[in-house]
Enzyme design. Structure first.
Site, PDB file in Angstrom:
ATOM      1  N   GLU C  60       0.969  -1.505  -0.043  1.00 58.14           N
ATOM      2  CA  GLU C  60       0.298   0.161  -0.135  1.00 58.14           C
ATOM      3  C   GLU C  60       0.624   1.130   0.016  1.00 58.14           C
ATOM      4  OE1 GLU C  60      -0.769  -2.955   1.815  1.00 58.14           O
ATOM      5  OE2 GLU C  60      -3.403  -2.792   0.510  1.00 58.14           O
ATOM      6  N   HIS C 128     -11.185  -3.198   7.977  1.00 58.33           N
ATOM      7  CA  HIS C 128     -12.233  -3.926   7.430  1.00 58.33           C
ATOM      8  C   HIS C 128     -13.391  -3.084   7.156  1.00 58.33           C
ATOM      9  CE1 HIS C 128      -9.312  -6.940   7.349  1.00 58.33           C
ATOM     10  NE2 HIS C 128      -9.350  -6.134   5.638  1.00 58.33           N
TER      11      HIS C 128
HETATM   12  C1  LIG Z   1      -2.827  -4.497   4.214  1.00 58.91           C
HETATM   13  C2  LIG Z   1      -3.145  -4.992   3.471  1.00 58.91           C
HETATM   14  N1  LIG Z   1      -3.850  -5.605   2.130  1.00 58.91           N
HETATM   15  C3  LIG Z   1      -4.302  -5.757   1.872  1.00 58.91           C
HETATM   16  C4  LIG Z   1      -5.643  -6.827   2.426  1.00 58.91           C
HETATM   17  C5  LIG Z   1      -6.170  -7.861   1.819  1.00 58.91           C
HETATM   18  N2  LIG Z   1      -6.162  -9.298   1.266  1.00 58.91           N
HETATM   19  C6  LIG Z   1      -6.066 -10.425   2.062  1.00 58.91           C
HETATM   20  S1  LIG Z   1      -5.380 -11.714   1.764  1.00 58.91           S
HETATM   21  C7  LIG Z   1      -5.295 -10.740   0.566  1.00 58.91           C
HETATM   22  C8  LIG Z   1      -4.486 -11.516  -0.158  1.00 58.91           C
HETATM   23  C9  LIG Z   1      -2.878 -12.763   0.570  1.00 58.91           C
HETATM   24  O1  LIG Z   1      -2.159 -13.213  -0.301  1.00 58.91           O
HETATM   25  P1  LIG Z   1      -0.557 -14.354   0.568  1.00 58.91           P
HETATM   26  O2  LIG Z   1       0.063 -13.171   1.713  1.00 58.91           O
HETATM   27  O3  LIG Z   1      -0.364 -14.598  -0.108  1.00 58.91           O
HETATM   28  O4  LIG Z   1      -1.367 -15.146   1.896  1.00 58.91           O
HETATM   29  P2  LIG Z   1      -2.833 -16.510   1.491  1.00 58.91           P
HETATM   30  O5  LIG Z   1      -4.390 -15.202   1.328  1.00 58.91           O
HETATM   31  O6  LIG Z   1      -2.323 -16.281  -0.761  1.00 58.91           O
HETATM   32  O7  LIG Z   1      -2.656 -16.691   2.207  1.00 58.91           O
HETATM   33  C10 LIG Z   1      -5.417  -9.797   0.204  1.00 58.91           C
HETATM   34  C11 LIG Z   1      -4.300  -8.959  -1.079  1.00 58.91           C
HETATM   35  C12 LIG Z   1      -4.895  -6.822   3.447  1.00 58.91           C
HETATM   36  N3  LIG Z   1      -5.719  -7.660   4.203  1.00 58.91           N
HETATM   37  N4  LIG Z   1      -4.003  -6.226   4.055  1.00 58.91           N
END
Ligand SMILES: Cc1ncc(C[n+]2csc(CCOP(=O)(O)OP(=O)(O)O)c2C)c(N)n1
Ligand SMILES: Cc1ncc(C[n+]2csc(CCOP(=O)(O)OP(=O)(O)O)c2C)c(N)n1
Ligand SMILES: [Mg+2]
Ligand SMILES: [Mg+2]
Lengths: 322, 324, 324, 322
Positions: C60, C128
């Site tokens: 971000e 959120h």
């Molecule tokens: C700072 C932030 N940005 C975006 C999100 C929204 N978000 C939640 S899970 C996710 C994907 C995460 O990917 P990864 O770290 O690879 O974990 P996975 O879901 O694959 O286990 C996103 C973009 C968030 N919660 N916090």
């Protein structure tokens, strides 16, 4: 590097050094109220790296020194006016000498919070790519600043999108009172390039030719659309963190040792040896620097302070794309 | 009572609390070897060792978030930011982690964290001179204090360190060198959430925050010379906020001026105005006057800065307007 | 006039502005291939190509700061954050970079940046579900809009994209599916800084923000049935803020209730109260009532969330209290 | 790894899998309102890594799956109550299933913003070091999350101060709809360790024995005061990002391929081959899992929702160190 370029870099290093010496005098004499992080000892890398730039490239400099601006060609009377918070500078007293800006030459400005420049550099890279231009962005930062999270985010983003950004670390051994080896877990900051699968190189930052070669390679790469690079320039902060720093955290011996590696006399000697420079031309450059600075100081003195109520201007632009 | 500076008072509080409780630690950029860029922590590393007082990389997210982690696991960390402005650099850690971790986990943990935030405009521009208290007053879960004199600086810091909640402690850079009497003894504390009536008066209530308090007192003195009796209230603690003291004062005076170094829109004065409108509308016989920064960033040049930062003259004019 | 959803209205604005101006780009997490986690941007990558619409890493700081950099160098970037809460994660980039870069550099650059921020509580907890507009209203240099219906969603977004300043655009998640008439034609715009009188009335002024507007309109309808004439004002744009429309209304009604999904202390209602106290004190015949979140983070469980988020009943009660 | 440990890990993997399947049913049937990022396919690494922990160590888990909690020994009825936002859970309805917390076993909780856990893990490491304990902190995170700036800051801080933190990356190929190779500039995220001069290792995250060995080594190192490590576990997210994900961004073939590498049947086969597991004991474990889950669901159903006004509690602690 041809002789013309060598001389040009030398002249800019010299002018930067003399300008900072004068600024320190002005500050100590209480003649300007500004706040200055001197770059004495780091002019070689700053001038050499900036010499690789085209006029339409973008520059995000770090907080240390005047050489970036001198090298980029910003008139020094403007720098002094910014320092003094007067009219005739680049930012109308709003940002002082820490926010010198020059749109004509792609000088985007400075972030007050360290590391604020990384995402902005990536964003300028996005612009270039979207518009299909072949410009590049140079983004300077210190060893201490390399530990900000924005470094990681912006370098990774630049790498995955192959943005034309060259990240240039000025590893001067210190971040205020914190030696690099205690702030930064890795010996060569260029090693961090491995985390983004981009080229990373460490060079002697006090050798303008080495810096020029490394940055030029990175700039060419970026210009061809091959993505970002990380170039680390090892150097040393010969003065205190700011003009007035008690420097209670490092030994005189350490500093003395590094004065012997001062890039200015070193490059001078080299150019004299190579007969690129002569004692006469050297004296001329000195005289020229002094004259330029004298004139600029005079100009700065003659300039008024901004009208107080202009403090209310420049928050929002009144224009729209309408 | 000994007379010491605001800076010395802060240091006394740090030393006393670190002596008293081995779980209190202090870290930040340049705090240990250098003694802090404002020299508050000089000597502490030698007193308490380099596990309890240490220098960190330039990593504000890790500093504040690390403080939350250390607090969750039994320490009472004090994190020094070099400038209060850097709270934004650690926005997530301050607002969402320090402020909400306890709540989001149903009160399972306490977060006894203090973040020391040097605030105030000193001709260093938009990112090194803010008094950003009001931003964080809006954030649930954070306590906020802004002492205006050495005694409060010491007493509030001691309370902040012993509090089991995250506290943002704003120390105004222009107050560091100011002197004042500070009670002796390790037991001297100033509770969070209790305003101080810095001067009593009947004609007008002047609420002043942090570095505005000494200015407000001078204005009150000047107005006294003109026959007006001004009550100066120093909230000291912004969260929790002592609404009662202000309401009581306004019931008496019917007039309110708020002087602060925040931006005007949604500065502390906005909350004071709104809560008076909720609780004391019938007592208000003159409009609210807010003396604050006119919603522009803080410019660097001294002449511009002086134009936007509230000073005695502006506070005086606002009071005069209501008193006429 | 065609009736479309708030989500469709946002998308229409994006498509029209991207068609009109090749310097408009859009990026964020999951916006291109997936079409955005709220499906607003589905299909845009195919329409405008993967340089102008692209997915980014979870970064971000780099997203918002990158937007500033792209804006400085001639683009008009639109950055989608997945949740408005993540503005804190990019605190420095939002407040100090987007808000202050232009000023700090003496107006040398313009920053035509839009940050799209899905806001509002939907049982997803403290990080959120916030409506954090009020935090950023305090920050100089940022424009802020919070549309409450499809027409404003479209018209304000188009204005935001064409504005040469950074705009935080808050789109309330619970409004995405709401329907309303939206004027046709690419020229339809809603100017920033102009409130809308959503319903006229004489007895009480009810200012409502974003998702509170439909609730306020229902309350006004109910109160009409009880013989009370309520004026509902939707500020739409919070910076610049149309104080005049509210002041004029209060001069007529003498009573003010503010309904918002912010935390109460230093929520938007605080500024409205304070500015009325400055400008219309003599017209106020009843105390201010603020219907807002009672200074706690937003809990996750629906039953708890419902207790803290303002609803029709709470707005109704606040109005009744003043009307009795 | 001895047989007892193998069986223990297997049982926890199985219980986690069955629990998630049940949770998905409950959500799809609208019987609980919670929001769930399922961890199906990642149980091997989660259970094996957590098996290296002592009861007094600290855990910062990521947002994906129930296996962390099951492996750590949090009663599953509590997990279900958190999911349902009911009393009887771990966080009084405040945080839902995304903020399961368990101080007794050092489970510190979860950050709603990704990457919020990194600094907190470093901070727990500071505590351990200041107190002179020999505990360790395990900090899990996804491939996508590895691009947050907090990763960089916290890993560097941990490295320079030699904090006892093990950073465990679950590289499951995706971050919502973003494939790892487009979000993350480096092939093996463990390569980022080079930027901090700490050990970095990539292992097959679907092989519990490999994960256990790598994490154990890192844990031992940390416990001895030798500082942090980075362990990357390659795995795959077999289900959608959340229960209800349309998954319009990846092919059925890709997912099918990875189902063939599902760690649960794979480990099962191995244990059967090794005669550590028999068909009978396997059936018993299944029955046990089902019974445990049935009972927990029943408990969850019997629990009341929290009193609405308790929403106002838990903001501040009333206690002081006074
Ligand atoms: C700072 C932030 N940005 C975006 C999100 C929204 N978000 C939640 S899970 C996710 C994907 C995460 O990917 P990864 O770290 O690879 O974990 P996975 O879901 O694959 O286990 C996103 C973009 C968030 N919660 N916090
Ligand atoms: C986010 C942030 N943290 C701290 C500071 C204060 N600060 C200014 S310069 C400096 C040291 C920077 O060190 P380095 O990056 O090595 O650059 P150098 O000063 O050595 O040129 C610090 C800590 C700041 N401006 N911004
Ligand atoms: Mg340095
Ligand atoms: Mg992933």
């Amino acid at each position: 590097m041809d002789n013309k370029l060598k001389l040009d870099i030398y002249r800019k290093m010299l002018l930067s050094r003399r300008l900072e010496e004068r600024i320190a005098e002005l500050i100590k004499a209480g003649q300007v109220g500004g706040f200055m992080h001197a770059g004495v000892g780091q002019e070689a890398l700053q001038c050499a790296a900036i010499a690789t730039m085209r006029p339409d490239d973008y520059l995000l400099y770090a907080h240390r020194g005047v050489a970036y601006w001198v090298a980029r060609g910003i008139p020094i009377e403007k720098i002094l006016c910014d320092l003094a918070g007067k009219e005739g500078g680049t930012n109308r007293g709003k940002g002082g000498v820490m926010r010198v800006v020059y749109p004509k030459l792609g000088v985007l400005g400075e972030s007050g919070t360290l590391g604020g420049c990384f995402p902005i550099a990536a964003g300028a890279g996005i612009s270039i790519k979207v518009k299909g231009e072949d410009k590049v962005v140079l983004c300077f930062f210190g060893d201490g600043t390399s530990n900000r999270g924005t470094f990681h985010e912006a370098v990774n983003l630049s790498a995955v999108r192959k943005l034309p950004v060259v990240f240039i670390c000025e590893n001067n051994g210190w971040a205020v009172s914190m030696p690099t080896e205690r702030s930064t877990a890795v010996k060569d900051i260029s090693a961090r390039a491995a985390g983004y699968n981009i080229p990373g190189k460490t060079v002697d930052g006090n050798d303008p030719e080495a810096v020029y070669a490394a940055v030029k390679e990175a700039v060419d790469r970026a210009r061809k659309g091959l993505g970002p690079s990380l170039v680390e320039c090892k150097t040393y902060r010969l003065w205190g963190h700011w003009v007035g720093d008690p420097e209670n955290y490092r030994s005189r011996e350490e500093v003395q040792k590094h004065w012997r590696r001062d890039p200015l006399p070193r490059f001078e000697r080299k150019l004299l040896d190579e007969k690129v420079l002569t004692d006469e031309s050297r004296a001329e450059f000195e005289a020229e620097a002094r004259a330029t600075i004298d004139k600029a100081v005079e100009f700065m003195r003659s300039q008024p302070f901004p009208k107080p109520e202009t403090a209310l201007e420049d928050v929002f632009s009144e224009s729209t794309a309408g | 009572m000994p007379t010491i500076t605001y800076a010395e008072a802060i240091k006394q509080a740090l030393v006393e609390e670190m002596r008293r409780d081995p779980s209190v630690i202090l870290y930040g950029e340049d705090v240990a070897n250098f003694g802090g860029i404002f020299r508050i922590t000089a000597g502490l590393k030698d007193m308490f060792g380099d596990e309890r007082v240490f220098d960190t990389p330039i990593s504000e997210n890790a500093l504040v978030g690390g403080g939350v982690g250390a607090a969750l696991t039994g320490l009472r960390p004090i994190v020094e930011l070099q400038f209060a402005d850097f709270l934004f650099t650690a926005g997530d850690e301050v607002v969402l982690k320090a402020g909400m971790w306890r709540y989001g986990h149903g009160g399972a943990y306490r977060i006894p964290l203090v973040v020391r935030c040097p605030s105030g405009a000193t001709a260093t521009g938009p990112e090194h001179g803010q008094c950003p208290e009001a931003f964080f007053m809006h954030a649930p879960g954070l306590k906020i204090v802004s002492p205006s004199n050495p005694a409060d600086a010491k007493g509030l810091l001691k309370s902040a360190i012993r509090d089991d909640n995250p506290v943002l402690y704003f120390e105004h850079k222009l107050l560091y060198a100011t002197r004042g009497e500070v009670p002796e003894g390790e037991d001297f504390m100033v509770p969070l959430g209790k305003a101080s009536i810095a001067r009593e008066g009947d004609d007008l209530t002047l609420v002043a925050i942090s570095a505005m308090v000494p200015k407000a007192l001078k204005v009150a003195e000047r107005l006294a010379g003109e026959g007006h009796s001004v009550e100066v209230i120093d909230p000291r603690s912004l969260v929790p906020f002592d609404r009662e003291t202000i309401i009581e004062s306004v019931k008496k005076t019917g007039k309110i001026v708020v002087a602060e170094e925040s931006y005007k829109t949604l500065g502390v004065g906005a909350e004071i105005g709104a809560m008076l409108m909720e609780n004391a509308l019938e007592y208000l016989d003159r409009p609210l006057r807010r003396v604050a920064i006119p919603d522009v960033p803080i410019p660097t040049a001294a002449v511009l800065e002086a134009f936007v930062i509230p000073n005695e003259e502006k506070i005086y004019q606002a009071c005069r307007e209501l008193l006429s």
